[in-house]
Write a protein that holds these residues in place. Structure first.
Motif, PDB file in Angstrom:
ATOM      1  N   GLY A 142       0.684  -1.175  -0.116  1.00 19.69           N
ATOM      2  CA  GLY A 142      -0.073   0.086   0.023  1.00 19.69           C
ATOM      3  C   GLY A 142       0.757   1.245  -0.083  1.00 19.69           C
ATOM      4  O   GLY A 142       0.307   2.429  -0.232  1.00 19.69           O
ATOM      5  N   ALA A 143       2.214   1.201   0.176  1.00 23.09           N
ATOM      6  CA  ALA A 143       2.807   2.462   0.355  1.00 23.09           C
ATOM      7  C   ALA A 143       3.809   2.258  -0.552  1.00 23.09           C
ATOM      8  O   ALA A 143       3.807   3.419  -1.641  1.00 23.09           O
ATOM      9  CB  ALA A 143       3.679   2.122   1.714  1.00 23.09           C
ATOM     10  N   HIS A 144       4.899   1.569  -0.772  1.00 22.02           N
ATOM     11  CA  HIS A 144       5.894   1.491  -1.673  1.00 22.02           C
ATOM     12  C   HIS A 144       6.288   0.202  -2.160  1.00 22.02           C
ATOM     13  O   HIS A 144       6.429  -0.640  -1.313  1.00 22.02           O
ATOM     14  CB  HIS A 144       6.851   2.426  -1.406  1.00 22.02           C
ATOM     15  N   ARG A 191       5.907   4.595  -5.643  1.00 24.08           N
ATOM     16  CA  ARG A 191       5.161   5.138  -4.442  1.00 24.08           C
ATOM     17  C   ARG A 191       3.857   5.448  -4.742  1.00 24.08           C
ATOM     18  O   ARG A 191       3.724   5.830  -5.750  1.00 24.08           O
ATOM     19  CB  ARG A 191       5.882   6.418  -3.959  1.00 24.08           C
ATOM     20  N   VAL A 192       3.017   4.929  -4.070  1.00 25.70           N
ATOM     21  CA  VAL A 192       1.566   5.011  -4.396  1.00 25.70           C
ATOM     22  C   VAL A 192       1.195   6.287  -3.696  1.00 25.70           C
ATOM     23  O   VAL A 192       1.258   6.600  -2.324  1.00 25.70           O
ATOM     24  CB  VAL A 192       0.862   3.868  -3.585  1.00 25.70           C
ATOM     25  N   ARG A 205      -2.226  -2.876   7.730  1.00 29.01           N
ATOM     26  CA  ARG A 205      -2.579  -1.683   7.549  1.00 29.01           C
ATOM     27  C   ARG A 205      -3.035  -0.795   8.931  1.00 29.01           C
ATOM     28  O   ARG A 205      -2.900   0.292   8.980  1.00 29.01           O
ATOM     29  CB  ARG A 205      -3.594  -1.332   6.687  1.00 29.01           C
ATOM     30  N   PRO A 246      -0.866   4.466   4.233  1.00 27.76           N
ATOM     31  CA  PRO A 246      -1.265   3.292   3.798  1.00 27.76           C
ATOM     32  C   PRO A 246      -1.906   2.853   5.059  1.00 27.76           C
ATOM     33  O   PRO A 246      -1.311   1.616   5.811  1.00 27.76           O
ATOM     34  CB  PRO A 246      -0.103   2.459   3.707  1.00 27.76           C
ATOM     35  N   ARG A 301      -7.911   3.503   3.581  1.00 25.95           N
ATOM     36  CA  ARG A 301      -7.659   3.640   1.838  1.00 25.95           C
ATOM     37  C   ARG A 301      -7.803   2.059   1.658  1.00 25.95           C
ATOM     38  O   ARG A 301      -8.414   1.960   0.271  1.00 25.95           O
ATOM     39  CB  ARG A 301      -6.272   3.965   1.700  1.00 25.95           C
TER      40      ARG A 301
END
Lengths: 516, 305
Positions: free
Chosen positions: A197-199, A221-222, B93, B255, B259
């Motif tokens: 979800g991040a990178h 990177r998102v 998350r 993150p 989301r």
């Protein structure tokens, strides 16, 4: 009553806060790392799954496919050394002898066979399986030779070979059908770090068969918000993004001396669809009048800020199958009104609309803005357009069920003219395709079937030119414009090259600063 | 108190059962076929049927409901798209969302409690009016505007913080400020009202009569009593922060769980939506229970029965 005294921060506290702040900002990426911004997380990078566009593009950097598209969109050998149609239903692929997986084991035919057979196995539940419908068998002919047998002649089959990255047989066998992610490929990069979800951090494959890779690392990177993506680029904390920013933001970024905004033609076509089951849209004169009422030149020039080109076919003019003599529909409100009169839809004397149509679209801000312009254009010829904008899932479910008069969507990845089958063959009506306008023409069906059944490019070109003429005559869909590929990158990013399909394979040869 | 607490805990499974049943049924009613999102339209109806069968999407509602619980309890509820267990994805998350929620709560408390107390102490003065104006502005500014403004000033203009993400030093500051400042507005007003009410009590007058300093009277005596409604609001805010930071997470590419849920809803990843909502309901229920327990600790007059 005494006063409440709140002590102010002393000089030491101020110094501490200042030093903390100075150490906080994200530094610019180092020269050996390229930061690529994407709007959504790639959901599954296993090359047998890759269910979304970013998963597929990124997985290709790790898992090389047999064929690849060059910057002109033409297929050429990649992991394959050569490929040929041995017969109408048999394709022979020979692998190059200098390709190795990241663990230094050579890429063999058995790996290719294992990858394709794994996808074909219903137990895996891969969505990729549908693209392999034409395959009846995949077999190893020799350690570096693979044979694909097809159920029937299927000219677009080579597209499949460019869409599936090859994984390692041993890893596939070890993972079975659990759907766990595979890690070992033979591409220019290998997985180094994933923070879901991040990178996602990819590292250089020093042994890549394609030559020296431009940078040591590529970090995806998102950043979901388009405005924030543009701010990251302005700040210099990211290096590059592609097709992920709205036109008005691109204009602003163009003014920055540290950024380069590049555009290139693409195979993505925005189109307008009619519901042919709903009178008076079953009358081609009404459809033609609507097409003529739309000022596409003005929309592409002003609303889309020049990041699109008016289209007259779903194929790009650079395509080998493009019909250069296709009839062109120009903005002509007077002609549109005359056609509507002729179709029995005169303008009422009281000034009210001669026709009321429901236009469906998603909640994409550019799509809504364009829809409002279409509403104005149609109003100018006496058509009242009701704009209904819904969340994507609702919008898509409704148009599939035929709950629309008009809608616009994009045709993505139109690399082969067989794409017309997907939207205009009578067998492609929902739920088995995207012929949502419910177009049904025997001549069109016959032309599309003939085009798919032969691999002779000259013959196919002739057939698909007829397809385009027929589509332009009957107008079940109106191609509106080709949406350009747009890259925004730092001025120090070198070697980046765009492809019509919006791929990112060029990252293998992209570098920063003085280069590798 | 222990009997009360046990009763509350015993009610939790019933609450969660109701929530999960409601979520399951509602997600079934939402238009949009999950298979379309998985394989697109370029698929034959046979392939789509095959996939629907593989994921039991065509089974009768009752059967799917039972299977949902069986998979949920065995930890085998999996995302339709990634095929990963929902619990595994949420476990990745949730710490991010928790970190952001606590930081925002800290911002909210650090701003609101001193400001609200000061406003109460200076009631009717320009300080009071200014504090309430700040609170009004804070509550009126939406996070989708405040977030980008903070980025432009502190990340682009001053270069103090990263624009987005969760991996660089200081990356939590701007999203925490975005969330915390909005919440501080409500808390400031609650604090002011509560402190004002407490300052009028006899025991406060008695404390002053004993010659205690104003700081001691306010901080040690008035604030302790005034803390009950403050803690209530903080508890509710924590619940809201843990479950509703979607916009801020989107803006700052944080993150977190929010989301993930938005993405799951957009792609009709039903198991992911169902699992996530159940998790959030659990968090809400636990936070509310803990808030009630905090009452009793702060004020012995509040008996938990």
């Amino acid at each position: 009553m005494g006063s409440l005294h709140i002590a102010g921060p002393g000089p030491l506290a101020i110094a501490l806060i200042a030093s903390l702040l100075l150490s906080c900002g994200r530094p610019a990426p180092p020269d050996d790392e390229l930061v690529f911004l994407i709007g959504s997380w790639p959901t599954n990078l296993d090359p047998r799954f890759v269910p979304d566009a970013w998963s597929e593009k990124i997985a290709h950097l790790v898992f090389s496919p047999l064929l690849i598209r060059d910057p002109r969109g033409e297929l050429r050998p990649h992991l394959a050394e050569s490929h040929e149609f041995a017969s109408a239903t048999e394709v022979i692929v020979r692998l190059r002898d200098d390709a190795y997986f990241h663990d230094r084991t050579p890429v063999r035919a058995s790996d290719v066979v294992a990858t394709y057979r794994s996808i074909l196995d219903p137990a895996l539940g891969s969505v990729k399986r549908l693209s392999l419908d034409a395959i009846s068998d995949v077999s190893e002919v020799a350690p570096r030779t693979v044979r694909f047998s097809l159920h029937r002649p299927h000219a677009p089959f080579l597209q499949v070979l460019a869409s599936i990255g090859i994984a390692q047989e041993s890893e596939i066998l070890a993972n079975g059908t659990a759907g766990d992610v595979l890690w070992t490929g033979s591409g220019p990069f290998l997985f180094e770090e994933i923070d879901t979800g991040a990178h996602l951090l990819l590292g250089r494959n020093p042994e890549w068969f394609g030559g020296r890779v431009g940078v040591e690392h590529v970090r995806f990177r998102v950043v979901p918000d388009a405005t924030v993506r543009s701010l990251e680029l302005l700040r210099g904390s990211a290096d590059i993004t592609q097709n992920d920013l709205p036109p008005h933001v691109l204009d602003h970024l163009s003014a920055s001396p540290d950024l380069v905004v590049e555009t290139a033609e693409s195979t993505l076509v925005k189109y307008l669809a009619f519901n042919l089951e709903r009178p008076p849209l079953d009358d081609v004169r009404v459809r033609r009048a609507i097409a003529m009422a739309i000022d596409r030149e003005a929309i592409t020039r002003h609303k889309l800020r020049g990041f699109a080109t008016v289209a007259h076919s779903f194929l790009h003019p650079d395509s080998w199958a493009y019909a250069g003599d296709i009839s062109v529909l120009r903005h002509d409100p007077v002609g549109a009104r005359a056609l509507l009169d002729e179709a029995g839809l005169p303008q009422p004397a009281d000034g009210s609309a001669r026709l009321h149509l429901v236009f469906r679209t998603s909640q994409d801000e550019t799509a809504i803005a364009v829809a409002k312009i279409l509403r104005r254009d149609l109003a100018a010829v006496g058509i009242e357009m009701e704009l209904r904008s819904n969340e994507w899932g609702v919008f898509f479910a409704d148009i599939k069920q035929g709950d629309f008069d008009l809608y616009t969507l994009s045709g993505v990845g139109i690399n082969d003219p067989d794409w017309y089958s997907f939207v205009m063959h009578s067998d492609s009506q929902p739920p088995s395709g995207a012929n949502r306008e419910l177009y049904d023409d025997a001549t069109m069906d016959a032309l599309l079937e003939a085009g798919r059944s032969t691999s002779a490019r000259g013959v196919r070109a002739t057939l698909y030119r007829q397809v385009q003429h027929l589509a332009a005559r009957d107008l079940p869909l109106v191609p509106l414009w080709y949406q350009h590929n747009v890259t925004v990158r730092g001025a120090d990013v070198q070697g980046w090259e765009m492809t019509p399909g919006g791929g990112i394979d060029a990252l293998a040869h992209t570098s920063k600063g003085a280069g590798p | 108190m222990s009997r009360w607490l046990l009763a509350r805990i015993a009610l939790l499974p019933l609450l969660l059962l109701a929530v999960s049943a409601g979520t399951f049924l509602l997600s079934e009613l939402v238009p949009g076929d999950p298979v379309d999102f998985m394989i697109g339209e370029n698929a034959t109806s046979e392939r789509k049927s095959e996939l629907r069968a593989a994921y039991h999407l065509d089974d009768p509602l009752g059967e799917r409901f039972v299977r949902f619980y069986a998979e949920l309890l065995s930890g085998e509820l999996r995302s339709l798209h990634t095929r990963r267990p929902v619990i595994e994805i949420l476990a990745e998350r949730l710490p991010n969302t928790g970190r952001l929620a606590l930081a925002a709560l800290l911002v909210s408390a650090l701003v609101a409690i001193p400001l609200g107390t000061l406003a109460a102490r200076k009631r009717g003065t320009w300080i009071d009016d200014s504090s309430m104006l700040v609170a009004l502005v804070g509550i009126s500014v939406p996070s989708f505007w405040l977030g980008p403004m903070l980025i432009i000033v502190f990340a682009i203009g001053l270069g103090w913080f990263p624009v987005s993400g969760a991996d660089a030093p200081g990356s939590i500051v701007l999203p925490a400020l975005t969330l915390g400042l909005g919440m501080a507005s409500i808390l400031t007003r609650i604090t002011r009202a509560s402190v004002l009410e407490t300052l009028g009590q006899d025991y406060i007058r008695a404390a002053r009569a004993r010659g205690l300093s104003e700081r001691t009277v306010v901080v040690r005596h008035a604030l302790r009593t005034a803390a009950i409604p403050i803690v209530t609001v903080l508890g509710l805010q924590l619940g809201a922060l843990l479950t509703g930071t979607v916009i801020t997470e989107e803006i700052f590419a944080w993150p977190g769980v929010g989301r993930e849920i938005v993405q799951a809803v957009r792609s009709r990843d039903l198991p992911m939506v169902q699992g996530s909502v159940l998790l959030l309901a659990t968090i809400w229920a636990v936070v509310n229970t803990l808030t009630d327990v905090a009452y009793a600790i702060l004020d012995p007059r509040v008996a938990l029965r």
